[in-house]
Structure formats: structure tokens, C-alpha cells
Design a protein around this motif. Structure first.
Motif, PDB file in Angstrom:
ATOM      1  N   GLU A 144       0.835  -1.207   0.000  1.00 36.91           N
ATOM      2  CA  GLU A 144       0.000   0.000   0.000  1.00 36.91           C
ATOM      3  C   GLU A 144       0.870   1.257   0.000  1.00 36.91           C
ATOM      4  OE1 GLU A 144      -3.164   0.553   2.677  1.00 36.91           O
ATOM      5  OE2 GLU A 144      -4.277  -1.208   2.011  1.00 36.91           O
ATOM      6  N   ILE A 145       1.928   1.232   0.806  1.00 39.31           N
ATOM      7  CA  ILE A 145       2.843   2.377   0.864  1.00 39.31           C
ATOM      8  C   ILE A 145       3.472   2.595  -0.518  1.00 39.31           C
ATOM      9  CG2 ILE A 145       4.982   3.257   1.861  1.00 39.31           C
ATOM     10  CD1 ILE A 145       4.249   1.642   4.414  1.00 39.31           C
ATOM     11  N   ALA A 146       3.930   1.492  -1.133  1.00 39.52           N
ATOM     12  CA  ALA A 146       4.577   1.593  -2.445  1.00 39.52           C
ATOM     13  C   ALA A 146       3.619   2.138  -3.491  1.00 39.52           C
ATOM     14  CB  ALA A 146       5.103   0.218  -2.859  1.00 39.52           C
ATOM     15  N   GLU A 147       2.365   1.712  -3.437  1.00 39.27           N
ATOM     16  CA  GLU A 147       1.372   2.199  -4.406  1.00 39.27           C
ATOM     17  C   GLU A 147       1.148   3.701  -4.238  1.00 39.27           C
ATOM     18  OE1 GLU A 147      -3.249   1.346  -5.808  1.00 39.27           O
ATOM     19  OE2 GLU A 147      -2.320   0.131  -4.231  1.00 39.27           O
ATOM     20  N   SER A 148       1.094   4.154  -2.990  1.00 41.33           N
ATOM     21  CA  SER A 148       0.934   5.594  -2.745  1.00 41.33           C
ATOM     22  C   SER A 148       2.113   6.372  -3.301  1.00 41.33           C
ATOM     23  CB  SER A 148       0.786   5.858  -1.253  1.00 41.33           C
ATOM     24  OG  SER A 148      -0.394   5.277  -0.743  1.00 41.33           O
ATOM     25  N   GLU A 149       3.316   5.837  -3.089  1.00 43.84           N
ATOM     26  CA  GLU A 149       4.520   6.521  -3.568  1.00 43.84           C
ATOM     27  C   GLU A 149       4.533   6.609  -5.093  1.00 43.84           C
ATOM     28  OE1 GLU A 149       6.805   8.071  -1.765  1.00 43.84           O
ATOM     29  OE2 GLU A 149       5.741   7.546   0.073  1.00 43.84           O
ATOM     30  N   GLN A 150       3.978   5.602  -5.768  1.00 44.94           N
ATOM     31  CA  GLN A 150       3.908   5.637  -7.225  1.00 44.94           C
ATOM     32  C   GLN A 150       3.010   6.762  -7.721  1.00 44.94           C
ATOM     33  OE1 GLN A 150       2.686   1.660  -8.288  1.00 44.94           O
ATOM     34  NE2 GLN A 150       4.652   0.759  -7.695  1.00 44.94           N
ATOM     35  N   HIS A 151       2.107   7.204  -6.832  1.00 52.70           N
ATOM     36  CA  HIS A 151       1.227   8.327  -7.164  1.00 52.70           C
ATOM     37  C   HIS A 151       1.719   9.626  -6.506  1.00 52.70           C
ATOM     38  CE1 HIS A 151      -1.409   4.843  -8.013  1.00 52.70           C
ATOM     39  NE2 HIS A 151      -1.932   5.637  -8.935  1.00 52.70           N
ATOM     40  N   ASN A 152       3.020   9.616  -6.134  1.00 51.31           N
ATOM     41  CA  ASN A 152       3.668  10.804  -5.560  1.00 51.31           C
ATOM     42  C   ASN A 152       2.998  11.289  -4.281  1.00 51.31           C
ATOM     43  OD1 ASN A 152       5.588  11.014  -7.730  1.00 51.31           O
ATOM     44  ND2 ASN A 152       3.935  11.846  -8.996  1.00 51.31           N
ATOM     45  N   ALA A 153       2.566  10.338  -3.456  1.00 46.96           N
ATOM     46  CA  ALA A 153       1.929  10.694  -2.181  1.00 46.96           C
ATOM     47  C   ALA A 153       2.474   9.802  -1.079  1.00 46.96           C
ATOM     48  CB  ALA A 153       0.414  10.536  -2.283  1.00 46.96           C
ATOM     49  N   HIS A 154       2.880  10.415   0.032  1.00 50.93           N
ATOM     50  CA  HIS A 154       3.308   9.652   1.199  1.00 50.93           C
ATOM     51  C   HIS A 154       2.082   9.187   1.966  1.00 50.93           C
ATOM     52  CE1 HIS A 154       7.585  10.125   0.995  1.00 50.93           C
ATOM     53  NE2 HIS A 154       7.550  11.442   1.077  1.00 50.93           N
ATOM     54  N   ASN A 155       1.966   7.892   2.178  1.00 52.92           N
ATOM     55  CA  ASN A 155       0.905   7.361   3.022  1.00 52.92           C
ATOM     56  C   ASN A 155       1.433   7.361   4.452  1.00 52.92           C
ATOM     57  OD1 ASN A 155      -1.059   5.879   4.378  1.00 52.92           O
ATOM     58  ND2 ASN A 155      -1.444   4.521   2.637  1.00 52.92           N
ATOM     59  N   VAL A 156       1.347   8.530   5.094  1.00 48.75           N
ATOM     60  CA  VAL A 156       1.960   8.716   6.411  1.00 48.75           C
ATOM     61  C   VAL A 156       1.398   7.735   7.420  1.00 48.75           C
ATOM     62  CG1 VAL A 156       2.359  10.345   8.278  1.00 48.75           C
ATOM     63  CG2 VAL A 156       2.367  11.147   5.915  1.00 48.75           C
ATOM     64  N   THR A 157       0.102   7.484   7.357  1.00 43.86           N
ATOM     65  CA  THR A 157      -0.527   6.583   8.319  1.00 43.86           C
ATOM     66  C   THR A 157       0.019   5.172   8.182  1.00 43.86           C
ATOM     67  OG1 THR A 157      -2.557   7.883   8.353  1.00 43.86           O
ATOM     68  CG2 THR A 157      -2.705   5.602   9.105  1.00 43.86           C
TER      69      THR A 157
END
Length: 314
Positions: A144-157
Motif C-alpha cells: 500500500e505504501i509503495a502504491e501511494s509513492e507511485q502516485h507521488n503521495a506519502h501514506n503517512v498513516t
């Protein structure tokens, strides 16, 4: 939060997924050939992007697997360390964090599982704090974290939750497992499992080191209670004789109402023992009231790891 490029966690997820499968060997009908072939191949491939996976460690693991004469020896080593009562090194994390089954740490882990819509597969007949399930959760959240990063967003939670799981639960318990395995391992059939435990501990330590800079505030606010509890438990020599299978439990059976379909059913010895332990710990056991039909239903949400490119057991 640092502004540097966040590392790709997909290989970390794939490693966790490999190890989740390996550590449920007894339940998943895994063969020695699968360990000698696909698992070792995956680890060598992952070592190209995960520097913690050293070639010497993988060579030693491959040698240990090759020293076994068949799947029966593979299962014997697993059983000697992790299953046969009194198991010297059970893979239930709570046994090292709390000194007992289904206690405080298990509740906390289950809350994190459910936060991401995951729970124990009904076909997996172990407790929810089993190392395999913990690794599956990590694989899922890393993805999930990696997918967020691919969309240029940090999944901080998700980053904070993964770091908290590693810091407060996975790694303190793994240190306890490693110590017990080292003390109990001394023959050919247990050697591969000792090496696997050490490999998992090493990589998860690296995972936490990677996540830590991105969760500085969360790391600084480490729960003193959890840290003290883990240290106190690891410093003691726990009696693992109390950790045993539940099939022969003499806990009184109950007439229950299934929370899924509403039918009446009698609890099995395993369910009766688990409910008894939860109730003794002052924890609600209502969520465990599922009849056998609903437990085996594919409609229940289950912890199933994300897809990946690993070769093992596809």
C-alpha cells in the motif's frame, strides 16, 4: 517527514510474503523441493535489491535445505521447534511479548490487521499473532505504501503503522524466537529454520531502519509501556510448556449463536479454549462466535497478501 526519495518497498513486501509462506510450512503442505527451488531462487533475485540478503546467508540456507533427505525431515524440524508441545520456540508473537496467549499485544495487532481490512483466514488454524500472519500484514501494508509513492503521495498513516508494528511487536518477538531457536537448534532438521528466523529478523530490522526517518515523530513517541514490557519479557526465561495445542482442551463447551448467520452451534474444544483464555484476560470473545460453516465460507474477509512477482508457490 524527509524530502528524500522514498525507497521502493515492493521487494520488501515480496520478501515478507516469501517468509510468510515459509513459516506456515506445516499448514500449507509445503514440500522440501519448493524450499530448495522457488524459495531460494526468489531470495537470490531479491538479494539484488535488498542488500541485507547476503549471498553467504542464502548459500547457507540452501545448503541446510539440501542436507535434508525429504519433506518429512523439513516438517520434523518445524515441528520440533515450533509445534510439538512443549514447543521451545512457538511462532506466536504474544508468547514473547506478554508471556501468554491472546493477551494485550495480540489485541493491538488485531486492531492493526482490521484497520487495513484484513483478518485471519478461516482455513488457517493458528492464533492471530502467528508470525506468518504478521508477515502477511507487513507485505500488504508495504505494498500500500509503495502504491501511494507511485502516485507521488506519502501514506503517512501506513508508514507509521508499519514502523510501529515492527518496532513494538514483530522485532521484539523475533528476538525472543531467535534466542529460543538458537538454544534448541543443533541438528540437521532444525538448522534451516534457525537460518530462516535469523534472515527474517535481519531483513525486518533493515525495514524499520528504512521507515524510521519518515516517521521521526512516531518513533520519538515510542510507547514506554510496550518497550518495557517487551524488554522484561525477553529478559526472562519463559516457560513454553504453557504454549500447546488446543485440541485436547477440557474447557467447557458452550452453546453459541453464530454472529454471521445467526444459527446455534456448540463450540469445539479449540474454540472453547480460546474463548476461555480471552474471557480470563478480560477480553470480549464475541468476535470468535462463528459456526464451522461460516468459518469455512469464502465470503468472510481474510488476510490474503497482495500479488507479486515472486516465483515461490504461484
Amino acid at each position: 517527514m524527509k524530502s528524500t526519495t522514498f525507497p521502493d518497498l515492493i521487494p520488501h513486501a515480496e520478501f515478507a510474503l516469501c517468509m510468510a509462506r515459509a513459516t506456515q510450512c506445516h499448514f500449507a503442505n509445503i514440500t522440501l523441493a519448493e524450499m530448495q527451488g522457488p524459495l531460494i531462487e526468489d531470495l537470490r533475485q531479491l538479494s539484488n535489491v535488498l542488500p541485507t540478503l547476503e549471498a553467504g546467508q542464502i548459500d547457507a540456507l540452501e545448503h541446510a535445505f539440501n542436507a535434508l533427505t525429504g519433506t518429512q525431515q523439513l516438517l520434523l524440524g518445524y515441528s520440533k521447534l515450533f509445534l510439538a508441545p512443549p514447543a521451545p520456540a512457538p511462532l506466536n508473537l504474544g508468547a514473547y511479548l506478554d508471556g501468554s496467549l491472546m493477551a494485550r499485544s495480540v489485541q493491538a495487532m488485531e486492531m492493526l490487521y482490521r484497520k487495513y481490512g484484513l483478518e485471519r483466514d478461516s482455513h488457517f488454524r493458528e492464533l492471530p499473532d502467528h508470525l506468518s500472519l504478521n508477515l502477511q500484514w507487513l507485505a500488504w501494508v508495504f505494498s500500500e505504501i509503495a502504491e501511494s509513492e507511485q502516485h507521488n503521495a506519502h501514506n503517512v498513516t501506513a508508514i507509521s503503522d508499519a514502523a510501529a508494528m515492527l518496532r513494538d511487536f514483530s522485532l521484539p518477538a523475533l528476538e525472543g524466537i531467535r534466542r529460543k531457536v538458537v538454544a534448541a537448534s543443533g541438528d540437521t532438521v532444525t538448522q534451516p529454520w534457525r537460518l530462516l528466523v535469523e534472515l527474517i529478523q535481519s531483513q525486518l530490522t533493515n525495514d524499520l531502519n528504512i521507515l524510521a526517518p519518515y516517521t521521526a515523530q512516531s518513533i520519538a513517541n515510542t510507547s514506554i509501556a510496550n518497550t518495557s514490557l517487551a524488554k522484561e519479557t525477553l529478559d526472562s526465561d519463559l516457560s513454553m510448556a504453557q504454549v500447546h495445542t488446543f485440541e485436547t482442551s477440557d474447557a467447557p463447551k458452550e452453546q453459541l449463536i453464530c454472529r454471521s448467520c445467526g444459527s446455534s452451534f456448540e463450540s469445539s474444544p479449540v474454540l472453547a479454549e480460546m474463548r476461555k483464555r480471552l474471557q480470563e484476560a478480560g477480553v470480549s470473545a464475541d468476535h470468535m462466535s462463528l459456526c464451522s460453516r461460516c468459518q469455512n465460507s469464502d465470503n468472510n474477509a481474510a488476510m490474503k497478501p497482495p500479488g507479486s512477482n515472486i516465483k515461490a508457490w504461484q
